[in-house]
Design a protein around this motif. Structure first.
Motif, PDB file in Angstrom:
ATOM      1  N   ASP A 102       0.837  -1.291   0.313  1.00  0.00           N
ATOM      2  CA  ASP A 102      -0.161  -0.055   0.114  1.00  0.00           C
ATOM      3  C   ASP A 102       0.911   0.976  -0.034  1.00  0.00           C
ATOM      4  OD1 ASP A 102      -1.252   2.374   1.649  1.00  0.00           O
ATOM      5  OD2 ASP A 102      -3.094   1.239   0.846  1.00  0.00           O
ATOM      6  N   PRO A 103       0.588   1.984  -0.887  1.00  0.00           N
ATOM      7  CA  PRO A 103       1.721   3.472  -0.895  1.00  0.00           C
ATOM      8  C   PRO A 103       1.433   4.047  -0.146  1.00  0.00           C
ATOM      9  CG  PRO A 103      -0.119   3.570  -3.190  1.00  0.00           C
ATOM     10  CD  PRO A 103      -0.086   2.234  -2.311  1.00  0.00           C
ATOM     11  N   TYR A 104       0.825   4.152   1.020  1.00  0.00           N
ATOM     12  CA  TYR A 104       0.777   5.365   2.402  1.00  0.00           C
ATOM     13  C   TYR A 104       1.639   4.251   3.577  1.00  0.00           C
ATOM     14  CZ  TYR A 104      -0.632   7.544   6.052  1.00  0.00           C
ATOM     15  OH  TYR A 104      -1.121   8.176   7.929  1.00  0.00           O
ATOM     16  N   PHE A 105       1.475   2.963   3.681  1.00  0.00           N
ATOM     17  CA  PHE A 105       2.059   2.785   5.122  1.00  0.00           C
ATOM     18  C   PHE A 105       3.613   2.520   4.015  1.00  0.00           C
ATOM     19  CE2 PHE A 105      -2.921   1.208   5.355  1.00  0.00           C
ATOM     20  CZ  PHE A 105      -1.779   2.089   6.958  1.00  0.00           C
ATOM     21  N   ARG A 106       4.079   1.913   3.021  1.00  0.00           N
ATOM     22  CA  ARG A 106       4.953   1.712   2.181  1.00  0.00           C
ATOM     23  C   ARG A 106       6.017   2.962   2.592  1.00  0.00           C
ATOM     24  NH1 ARG A 106       4.204   0.211  -2.778  1.00  0.00           N
ATOM     25  NH2 ARG A 106       4.145   2.343  -3.478  1.00  0.00           N
ATOM     26  N   ASN A 107       5.304   4.347   2.313  1.00  0.00           N
ATOM     27  CA  ASN A 107       6.441   5.146   2.571  1.00  0.00           C
ATOM     28  C   ASN A 107       6.277   5.454   3.742  1.00  0.00           C
ATOM     29  OD1 ASN A 107       5.842   6.075  -0.288  1.00  0.00           O
ATOM     30  ND2 ASN A 107       4.362   7.572  -0.376  1.00  0.00           N
ATOM     31  N   LEU A 108       5.833   5.635   4.445  1.00  0.00           N
ATOM     32  CA  LEU A 108       5.699   5.419   6.143  1.00  0.00           C
ATOM     33  C   LEU A 108       7.190   4.788   6.618  1.00  0.00           C
ATOM     34  CD1 LEU A 108       1.900   5.924   7.557  1.00  0.00           C
ATOM     35  CD2 LEU A 108       3.774   7.710   7.096  1.00  0.00           C
TER      36      LEU A 108
END
Length: 118
Positions: A102-108
């Motif tokens: 998931d792009p949001y969690f991966r970025n975090l």
């Protein structure tokens, strides 16, 4: 934790010129690690954990102690804990795939890992 990091840096600065400086640093780390491990023996279970395993009476007792004996405040807080646990059960648990793809969690996750190096 921050004070421990500052203390470690001060100790390393003070003993960096001595031949046995690494021994002092290692010795302090071992002593503090043993003290922390010993302290963990005295840590009680949290009210949230107790409620999640069905030990509501103990959870209420621990919360009452934390709230200075105010049983009403403890009961209200325990009700909120129950609501949160029920919401978590309803939603379900996340998978490693969701965390990594998931792009949001991966970025975090990437930012969290990145900041550890600086």
């Amino acid at each position: 934790i921050c004070l421990a990091i500052v203390g470690a840096n001060v100790l390393n600065y003070l003993d960096h010129d001595t031949a046995s400086g690494w021994r002092w640093s290692l010795g302090v780390q071992v002593i503090l690690g043993v003290a922390t491990a010993g302290g963990l023996l005295f840590v009680r279970d949290t009210p949230r954990f107790l409620e999640s395993v069905g030990r509501s009476g103990q959870a209420l007792k621990v919360l009452s102690g934390l709230r200075g004996g105010d049983a009403g405040a403890a009961a209200r807080e325990l009700a909120m804990v129950r609501a949160e646990l029920e919401e978590e059960r309803r939603v379900g648990s996340a998978t490693w795939g969701e965390l990594l793809f998931d792009p949001y969690f991966r970025n975090l996750v990437v930012l969290g890992c990145f900041f550890q190096f600086f």
